[in-house]
Design a protein around this motif. Structure first.
Motif, mmCIF file in Angstrom:
data_model
loop_
_atom_site.group_PDB
_atom_site.id
_atom_site.type_symbol
_atom_site.label_atom_id
_atom_site.label_comp_id
_atom_site.label_asym_id
_atom_site.label_seq_id
_atom_site.Cartn_x
_atom_site.Cartn_y
_atom_site.Cartn_z
ATOM 1 N N GLY A 255 2.714 -3.659 0.208
ATOM 2 C CA GLY A 255 3.009 -2.598 -0.749
ATOM 3 C C GLY A 255 2.558 -1.247 -0.195
ATOM 4 O O GLY A 255 2.963 -0.202 -0.671
ATOM 5 N N SER A 258 0.522 1.976 -2.367
ATOM 6 C CA SER A 258 0.911 1.460 -3.701
ATOM 7 C C SER A 258 0.775 -0.063 -3.642
ATOM 8 O O SER A 258 1.745 -0.821 -3.754
ATOM 9 C CB SER A 258 2.358 1.836 -4.032
ATOM 10 N N LYS A 260 0.245 -4.005 -3.668
ATOM 11 C CA LYS A 260 0.684 -5.088 -4.555
ATOM 12 C C LYS A 260 -0.539 -5.838 -5.096
ATOM 13 O O LYS A 260 -1.570 -5.882 -4.433
ATOM 14 C CB LYS A 260 1.536 -6.093 -3.761
ATOM 15 N N PRO A 312 1.839 7.991 -1.711
ATOM 16 C CA PRO A 312 2.789 8.359 -2.766
ATOM 17 C C PRO A 312 2.856 9.887 -2.887
ATOM 18 O O PRO A 312 1.818 10.558 -2.898
ATOM 19 C CB PRO A 312 2.178 7.730 -4.020
ATOM 20 N N ASN A 328 6.781 5.725 -4.271
ATOM 21 C CA ASN A 328 6.044 4.454 -4.247
ATOM 22 C C ASN A 328 6.197 3.845 -2.857
ATOM 23 O O ASN A 328 7.312 3.590 -2.394
ATOM 24 C CB ASN A 328 6.630 3.526 -5.324
ATOM 25 N N THR A 329 5.067 3.608 -2.191
ATOM 26 C CA THR A 329 5.149 3.101 -0.812
ATOM 27 C C THR A 329 5.596 1.637 -0.772
ATOM 28 O O THR A 329 5.909 1.111 0.294
ATOM 29 C CB THR A 329 3.793 3.222 -0.082
ATOM 30 N N ASP A 330 5.615 0.970 -1.938
ATOM 31 C CA ASP A 330 6.078 -0.420 -1.982
ATOM 32 C C ASP A 330 7.615 -0.503 -1.964
ATOM 33 O O ASP A 330 8.172 -1.576 -1.762
ATOM 34 C CB ASP A 330 5.513 -1.109 -3.235
ATOM 35 N N LEU A 419 12.119 6.023 -5.490
ATOM 36 C CA LEU A 419 11.906 5.203 -6.687
ATOM 37 C C LEU A 419 12.545 5.892 -7.881
ATOM 38 O O LEU A 419 12.386 7.097 -8.074
ATOM 39 C CB LEU A 419 10.398 5.022 -6.931
#
Ligand code: BES
Ligand code: ZN
Ligand code: ZN
Length: 481
Positions: A255, A258, A260, A312, A328-330, A419
């Motif tokens: 993630g 961001s 997980k 982010p 969001n880096t995920d 996002l």
């Protein structure tokens, strides 16, 4: 090693007789063999032929009756055989004859061979104690298909397909520390050499020279295992079309910043399932000598957290030149695909572009584990992929790509954000993001395979690779070009 043969005569005393489920099973039984004698003993009256049902005879010949269920569907039949051979591999021994000379079973020879060979797949490749118990697959036995028709080519194709599928399943199931971007790129080079497609690997410095800014932005979080960009080419002298295949190759997705949640994060080793499908398809195309030109591009990177990792709110560049606000880096898959899509379009001008990616959790919310989401700007392409999905059992379900969803990806500070501003329709907004990077290509399809690349099975307790994508794309390549 087992060898596969087609024969009209029987040279074993171990038989598998596949039987479809039908109302009057004794009628089906009557159609059976010319080639083998057996008593229609009373127990058979209780055998229905439902999928995976088995009945073993007593007596001189060991006969396994194997229920196929009602459906005459290749994928269902293949699964029955995989299951039977997997669960019985320690009990079987010697040459085995499979009777296909009834109920037009020859039609399913490829699927049956495919299922049997897939039953060899073993997830315990890193166990230090490789227990050698009875395993029929390790014997020097013959697998003999009793058939009046010529099915040798079908048997060979089913076997070849299983070998490629198992190779990519192994890649997807491998832990991230066994398949860093560099290790995976070396594996692709080996596969290219042995099956006949060319492989060009760009290291991080060369990626920088190419201008793959979005890929490198994701890779910044993994200083010691940096990105690789791999281009694979297969060509045939009589080809009239060039197909571009693009795969998300995130070898582990934490993630990023961001982050997980920890539960089941281990499954994120499968986040390169799209790349695996592309690699496997190139291998199969080369082995089968398909009359098509294919360019494959896989963007390989980890999505990890280093002090250099993107945060982010950061704004990054991309190969196409558009600036991207990383909310969001995920949502990293779309970033690496953006560069791979734009690169392929600009440098290879393929007639068709298909990307595959374990892209969104929202795809699983929408479709569960049964079908990939298909988003395409071309109806003919979409129809043909849906058809191949039905033929192979690797199903795809179309979702809309309307501009209604486009505004959700607008950024105040950059050209686009990664996002959506709203927590709905995530599989669609992800595809709208990708659409911004195909640079006007009019024959593009995106397959979100988050729910189908990795899943539960009867073979292991954890989720594992399904090998999704190779059968689908090979069928599509064979039928549509
Ligand atoms: N690799 C995941 C998507 C995924 C989730 C694949 C579950 C397989 C199983 C992807 O990179 C991701 O994290 N997507 C986020 C996007 C979100 C931040 C917009 C997701 O779907 O939660
Ligand atoms: Zn992610
Ligand atoms: Zn991911």
């Amino acid at each position: 090693m087992i060898s596969t043969k087609q024969n009209s005569k029987v040279n074993s005393n171990l038989f598998v007789i596949p039987i479809f489920e039908s109302e009057i099973i004794s009628n089906t039984i009557k159609k059976i063999p010319s080639s083998i004698k057996f008593d229609n003993w009373p127990l058979l009256d209780h055998f229905k032929g439902s999928a995976k049902e088995t009945l073993l005879s007593a007596g001189e010949n060991r006969i396994h009756f194997l229920g196929l269920g009602k459906k005459r569907e290749a994928s269902a039949i293949s699964k029955v055989f995989r299951s039977f051979f997997y669960h019985n591999k320690s009990k079987l021994s010697g040459n085995i004859s499979i009777l296909l000379d009834h109920d037009d079973l020859e039609e399913f020879a490829e699927a049956i061979a495919n299922g049997i060979y897939l039953a060899q797949y073993n997830l315990g490749m890193l166990k230090t104690n490789q227990k050698v118990e009875n395993d029929w697959f390790l014997e020097n036995s013959e697998l003999n298909f009793v058939s009046e028709k010529a099915i040798e080519n079908d048997l060979e194709k089913g076997k070849m397909l299983a070998e490629t599928q198992m190779r990519i399943m192994k890649l997807v199931d491998s832990p991230a520390n066994y398949k860093t971007p560099q290790m995976l790129s070396e594996e692709i080079e080996k596969m290219g050499k042995s099956s006949g497609f060319t492989v060009k690997v760009y290291n991080e410095k060369q990626c920088d020279e190419l201008g793959l800014k979005a890929l490198l932005a994701v890779s910044k979080g993994s200083v010691e295992n940096p990105a690789r960009f791999v281009i694979m080419e297969y060509s045939h002298p009589e080809a009239i079309k060039k197909v571009g295949l693009i795969g998300k190759g995130v070898t582990f997705d934490t993630g990023g910043v961001s982050l997980k949640p920890g539960d089941n994060m281990n499954y994120m080793k499968s986040d390169m399932g799209g790349a695996a499908a592309v690699i496997g398809t190139l291998e199969m195309a080369a082995k089968l000598g398909l009359k098509v030109n294919i360019v494959g591009a896989v963007a390989l990177t980890e999505n990890c957290i280093d002090s250099l990792a993107i945060k982010p709110g950061d704004v990054i560049g991309s190969y196409l030149g558009k600036s991207i606000e990383v909310i969001n880096t995920d949502a990293e898959g779309r970033l690496v695909l953006a560069d791979a899509l734009a690169y392929l379009k600009k440098n290879y001008q393929p007639d068709v572009m298909i990307d595959l990616a374990t892209l969104t959790g929202n795809c699983i919310q929408a479709l569960g584990y049964s079908a990939a989401a298909l988003l395409s700007n071309n109806d003919d392409l979409a129809e043909s992929l849906i058809k191949s999905g039905q033929t192979t059992g690797e199903k795809v379900w179309r979702m809309p790509l309307w501009d209604d969803y486009k505004d959700m990806m607008k950024s105040d500070v950059a050209d686009i954000k990664n996002l959506s501003s709203s927590p709905i329709a995530g599989a669609i907004t992800a595809a709208k993001f990708l659409e911004e990077f195909i640079d006007g290509h009019t024959n593009w399809a995106h397959l979100d395979i988050a729910g189908v690349a990795f899943g539960d099975s009867e073979y292991v307790s954890m989720k594992s690779s399904t090998g999704y994508g190779v059968k689908l794309l090979v069928d599509w390549l064979e039928g549509n070009l």
